[in-house]
Design an enzyme around this catalytic site. Structure first.
Site, PDB file in Angstrom:
ATOM      1  N   ASP A 127     -18.066   5.934 -16.492  1.00  0.00           N
ATOM      2  CA  ASP A 127     -16.805   6.660 -16.447  1.00  0.00           C
ATOM      3  C   ASP A 127     -16.386   6.896 -17.905  1.00  0.00           C
ATOM      4  O   ASP A 127     -16.905   6.240 -18.818  1.00  0.00           O
ATOM      5  CB  ASP A 127     -15.755   5.814 -15.700  1.00  0.00           C
ATOM      6  CG  ASP A 127     -14.366   6.424 -15.753  1.00  0.00           C
ATOM      7  OD1 ASP A 127     -14.258   7.632 -15.515  1.00  0.00           O
ATOM      8  OD2 ASP A 127     -13.415   5.688 -16.042  1.00  0.00           O
ATOM      9  N   ASP A 155     -12.645   7.749 -19.407  1.00  0.00           N
ATOM     10  CA  ASP A 155     -11.363   7.224 -19.891  1.00  0.00           C
ATOM     11  C   ASP A 155     -11.202   5.746 -19.547  1.00  0.00           C
ATOM     12  O   ASP A 155     -11.230   5.370 -18.385  1.00  0.00           O
ATOM     13  CB  ASP A 155     -10.213   8.023 -19.274  1.00  0.00           C
ATOM     14  CG  ASP A 155     -10.308   9.508 -19.623  1.00  0.00           C
ATOM     15  OD1 ASP A 155     -10.364   9.810 -20.825  1.00  0.00           O
ATOM     16  OD2 ASP A 155     -10.340  10.347 -18.706  1.00  0.00           O
TER      17      ASP A 155
END
Length: 247
Positions: free
Chosen positions: A16, A18
């Site tokens: 992922d 952020d």
């Protein structure tokens, strides 16, 4: 802990963005809060109701974090019993629609990226270098439509063979996290079976997506001190920082 991602067992690692690669989760959370609070304040004033602010500790984590932007708008408003017209993804930021609120938040984020810049997590950068050295395939899988700008700002755009982001979700009509579609699409693009791939996530919706896709290993990054919560939602292993996995 250090030898959790073993080359004999796994072929690819799907990160992922952020809160995992870059220190941008807090920036997103702050922009969500600013956007929703301005909207909720205006709504409360118009209706003569008390203003009840958007809470980072609960609302952000439960309804918004890790999801595609417009899903986050919709899910949070639903939690407050608010129904707005959908509008479209091209609505102006001033529009009182799901599209408008989502775009207002995006405008705030782009401004911060431009003015403040983006910092990657040192531990993550070291782990990415190690994985490349060991011959793993690497992808970034994010609901963010700012993925390219963020990776460029962090000088990491050359490291990922595959990038599945908010624009891909929109173009290919993928379901966002907690559905597994985005991670499965990345694994397919890398030519890797999900059972031979590792998912690295910091959001509840993200570890749920890893579990829902039956991935070989789901690693939760507990930046918010929420290790138990991430385990409960599907992480097989939880670390506070990815530097813990660097040999």
């Amino acid at each position: 802990m250090r030898s959790a991602i073993i080359r004999d067992q796994y072929d690819a690692v799907l990160f992922d963005l952020d809160g995992v690669i870059t220190d941008t989760a807090n920036m997103h959370a702050a922009c969500w809060k600013q956007m929703f609070d301005e909207y909720l304040q205006k709504r409360a004033a118009e209706r003569g109701e008390p203003f009840c602010p958007f809470e980072l500790a609960t609302d952000y984590r439960l309804y918004v974090d890790g999801k595609p932007r417009f899903d986050g708008v919709r899910d949070f408003l639903t939690s407050r019993g608010i129904q707005l017209p959908e509008g479209s993804q091209n609505d102006p930021p001033q529009a009182e629609t799901v599209g408008g609120l989502g775009n207002r938040k995006n405008e705030l984020v782009n401004k911060v990226i431009e003015e403040v810049g983006v910092k990657p997590y040192e531990g993550t950068v070291k782990l990415i270098h190690q994985l490349r050295h060991q011959g793993f395939k690497i992808a970034v899988v994010t609901s963010s439509q700012n993925c390219e700008a963020v990776l460029k700002a962090a000088k990491l755009d050359a490291f990922f063979e595959v990038r599945i982001d908010g624009n891909t979700i929109h173009a290919q009509h993928l379901a966002g996290k907690p559905a597994a579609d985005t991670f499965l699409t990345a694994a397919h693009a890398l030519g890797v079976d999900p059972t031979r791939a590792v998912v690295v996530e910091d959001a509840i919706s993200g570890v749920e997506a890893g579990r829902n896709g039956n991935f070989g290993l789901v690693i939760g990054v507990a930046r918010k001190g929420n290790a138990e919560e991430l385990r409960h939602h599907g992480a097989h292993l939880v670390v506070n920082d990815l530097g813990e996995l660097v040999e």
